[in-house]
Each structure stands twice: as C-alpha cells, then as structure tokens.
Design an enzyme around this catalytic site. Structure first.
Site, short mmCIF file in Angstrom:
data_model
loop_
_atom_site.label_atom_id
_atom_site.label_comp_id
_atom_site.label_asym_id
_atom_site.label_seq_id
_atom_site.Cartn_x
_atom_site.Cartn_y
_atom_site.Cartn_z
N LYS A 1 -2.55 -2.08 -3.10
CA LYS A 1 -3.59 -1.22 -2.50
C LYS A 1 -3.20 0.23 -2.73
CE LYS A 1 -6.00 -0.22 1.82
NZ LYS A 1 -6.66 -0.81 2.98
N GLU B 1 0.83 -1.21 0.00
CA GLU B 1 0.00 0.00 0.00
C GLU B 1 0.87 1.26 0.00
OE1 GLU B 1 -2.72 0.43 3.32
OE2 GLU B 1 -3.58 2.25 2.51
C1 5MM Z 1 -8.10 1.41 8.68
O1 5MM Z 1 -7.11 2.41 8.67
C2 5MM Z 1 -5.74 2.06 8.38
C3 5MM Z 1 -4.86 3.01 9.10
O2 5MM Z 1 -4.68 2.70 10.36
P1 5MM Z 1 -3.63 3.55 11.23
O3 5MM Z 1 -3.54 4.93 10.64
O4 5MM Z 1 -4.30 3.55 12.54
O5 5MM Z 1 -2.37 2.79 11.20
C4 5MM Z 1 -5.36 2.37 6.93
O6 5MM Z 1 -4.06 1.92 6.64
C5 5MM Z 1 -6.32 1.78 6.00
O7 5MM Z 1 -6.20 0.39 5.99
C6 5MM Z 1 -6.10 2.31 4.58
O8 5MM Z 1 -5.60 3.61 4.51
C7 5MM Z 1 -7.45 2.32 3.90
O9 5MM Z 1 -8.36 3.00 4.70
P2 5MM Z 1 -9.23 4.13 4.05
O10 5MM Z 1 -10.01 4.69 5.22
O11 5MM Z 1 -8.28 5.12 3.43
O12 5MM Z 1 -10.09 3.42 3.03
#
Ligand code: 5MM
Length: 338
Positions: free
Chosen positions: A220, A178
């Site tokens: 991702k 990601e």
């Molecule tokens: C679920 O949020 C994840 C981030 O957690 P932390 O900031 O607490 O480490 C994040 O990595 C998430 O998996 C991805 O960014 C995708 O989430 P979004 O909200 O952007 O779809």
C-alpha cells in the site's frame, strides 16, 4: 504458515475491478472527520456510520474486496445485533484489521517517526484471526522536509514493517505493508520519486531478510506526486509515468498487488490518477485502491449524522467505489462522474 491461503487472500484483495476500503481511522482521526461534518464521535455514531457503508450492497459486493477495520469496529455489532464483521463477510468482502499502534517520535532523529505496536502482536493476531480478520495493515510514515527523511529512520521503519509482516503470516493473516511518503510540504515530484524509490528498495530488502512470503502480501504505497505546496503540480499522466517507473525499479513481480493510499488527494483526482496508471501500461501487478479519505469524503458529507440522509450517503459511497473499481481496470473517464 498456510501459503496457499495467504496467496489466495492476497489475490482476492486486489481482484480486478475491486479495491480496499480503509475504514480503520483510530478514535482521534474519526473524531476529526466527524467534527468536519458536525457529528459527535461516540461508539454509537461510529457504529452507525460504518454500518451504513458495510450495508451498501452494490459497492460491497462489486467493488470492495476488503475493509480495514479498527480494533473497536472489529468487535462491534450493528444496531440489530449482527457483528459488523458478518455484514462484510455476507457481502463477499474480507474483513481486515489495522494492528499498528500509531507513530511516535524516533529518538535521535528530530522530525522523524517510528510506528509502534510489535509487542504482543502475535497474540493479538491470533485473536483477530478468530474475530474474522484475514488481512492486516501497518502504516509507516515518512515525511519529506529539509534534511529528512534520513537513511536511519527509513531503515528502522522498514525493519518494523518486515517484522510485522512475518508475524502476520505466521498467523495466516495477509500483511498490507504501507510505507507512506507524505505529500505534505513544498517538495517536487522528483524528490518524492527519489525518497519513495529508496523507501521501497529498503522495504523489499528487509522483507527478504525477514523471509516474508511475498506472494502473500499486498503493498500500500503513495503515488509519486509533488508536495501539496509545490508551485509546480503534475498531470495524471506525469504522476502515472513516474509511479510506474518507481515500481518497476523496486517492487518484485512476486507481489500480487499494489493498492494505493489516497494521502490527501481529492477524491476524483485519486480516481483519475489510478485510472491513468492502469491505462498507461500492462503491469505485472494488479494495481488498485485502498482509499480512506478518497472513498469516504463524499458519503461523510452526504450523511452528516442524519438517519434520513443514509440512502443518499450510500449512493455517494457506491458511486466512488464504482468509479475506483473502473479505474483499477483503466476503464474510468471523467464523463462518468456525472
Ligand atoms: C483511514 O485512515 C488510516 C489512518 O488512521 P489513523 O491515522 O487514525 O491511524 C490510514 O492509515 C489509512 O488507512 C491510509 O493512510 C489510507 O488512507 P487515505 O485517506 O490516505 O487514503
């Protein structure tokens, strides 16, 4: 490395009509989400919240191929003592685990960050595999502002992602890679395109150098969108066209699937954009979602920490999962939002 298993798991994660639930908020992030709905963040409230999502049968069996968990959650039991991982498995979904240790300032690169967590990662992976994880996630964060991102920071983050991916595969765990280019700020869609293109090109060069088995990975990424503060916003069709163009320039066809982050897009907007991408072209990758906020905003609001709201919150979660499942096949329309 069991390549057959890695490829099968990666394909299952991006199966048509399904996508990934990113429920890997670290303690600080989930507290922020709970603050917004007036819920105290405790081990029990986090458990209750995640438990009702994992017990939402139609969403979990039909539209959620896998769930990214946080270290606390992968070790937690439901109220009745069943491990949360078992609830996910019983629904035919795959447990996954966030293994990065978050972002830290990158020395000598003002305003830029590096994702940490490589030390001891192989040992942690072996433990997570025993706990049921079949895939993992590591997020690199690239911010766009005056003078950043720099080539050096992008390279450092791509190298960390590649090292993480190799360690995952050595432990028979599929790496989600990601590299998130943030949509904060006032940059244009064109600037997002240019930065994302360079980030993805660098990432796949580094995955090649690290001898990562691409068939056993999932990407991702962010979509190509203008910054939230940009005066010129874009239509779903413009976003889709530029997002498809950037992948064609950079992502090898050996990669089985692309599962987007939502990155701060509103939930219906994230669905509409995914749908537009899948309607626009027949692509060599399965293109789906790995949403956190865009899947969870509606159920969080409906739940608000009350047991009596759980059924309504599960309905809200099912609805978003179903809409995104349709979008992953280019079969969504706004009229289905009711
Ligand atoms: C679920 O949020 C994840 C981030 O957690 P932390 O900031 O607490 O480490 C994040 O990595 C998430 O998996 C991805 O960014 C995708 O989430 P979004 O909200 O952007 O779809």
């Amino acid at each position: 490395m069991n390549k057959d298993q890695l490829a099968k798991v990666a394909q299952a994660m991006v199966a048509p009509g399904k996508g990934i639930l990113a429920a890997d908020e670290s303690s600080g992030t989930i507290k922020k989400r709970f603050d917004a709905i007036g819920v105290e963040s405790t081990a029990d409230s986090r458990r209750d919240y995640r438990e009702f999502m994992f017990r939402t049968q139609d969403a979990m069996t039909q539209n959620i191929s896998g769930v990214i968990l946080y270290d606390e959650t992968i070790r937690q039991n439901a109220k009745d003592g069943t491990p949360l991982v078992k609830l996910i498995e019983a629904a035919g979904s795959l447990p996954g685990i966030k293994v990065d240790a978050g972002v830290k300032p990158l020395p000598n690169f003002p305003g830029e960050t590096i994702t940490e967590g490589l030390d001891g990662l192989s040992e942690r992976m072996a433990e997570y595999y025993k706990l049921g994880a079949r895939f993992a996630k590591w997020r690199a964060v690239i911010d766009i502002a005056d003078g950043i991102p720099t080539r050096g920071a992008i390279l450092a983050n791509a190298q960390a992602l590649a090292r993480y991916a190799a360690i995952c595969q050595a432990n028979d765990i599929v790496p989600i890679v990601e590299p998130e280019v943030l949509m904060d700020g006032g940059h244009t869609l064109e600037r997002c395109y240019d930065v994302t293109e360079f980030v993805l090109k660098t990432l796949y060069d580094e995955l090649y150098e690290a001898r990562v088995f691409l068939e056993g990975t999932v990407l991702k990424p962010n979509m190509i969108v203008p910054g939230k503060l940009c005066a010129t916003q874009a239509s779903s069709e413009q976003i889709a066209a530029q997002t498809i163009r950037v992948f064609k320039q950079t992502v090898p066809v050996a990669v089985p699937g692309i599962a987007f982050l939502s990155g701060g897009q509103a939930d219906v907007e994230a669905t509409a954009n995914l749908d537009a991408i899948n309607k626009m072209a027949k692509l060599p990758w399965n293109v789906t979602f790995s949403y956190g906020r865009a899947l969870q905003a509606a159920p969080q609001k409906a739940w608000a920490g009350k047991d009596t709201n759980v059924i309504g919150a599960q309905k809200a979660f099912s609805h978003r999962a179903k809409m995104n499942g349709l979008a992953s096949k280019g079969e969504w329309s706004r009229s289905l939002e009711g």
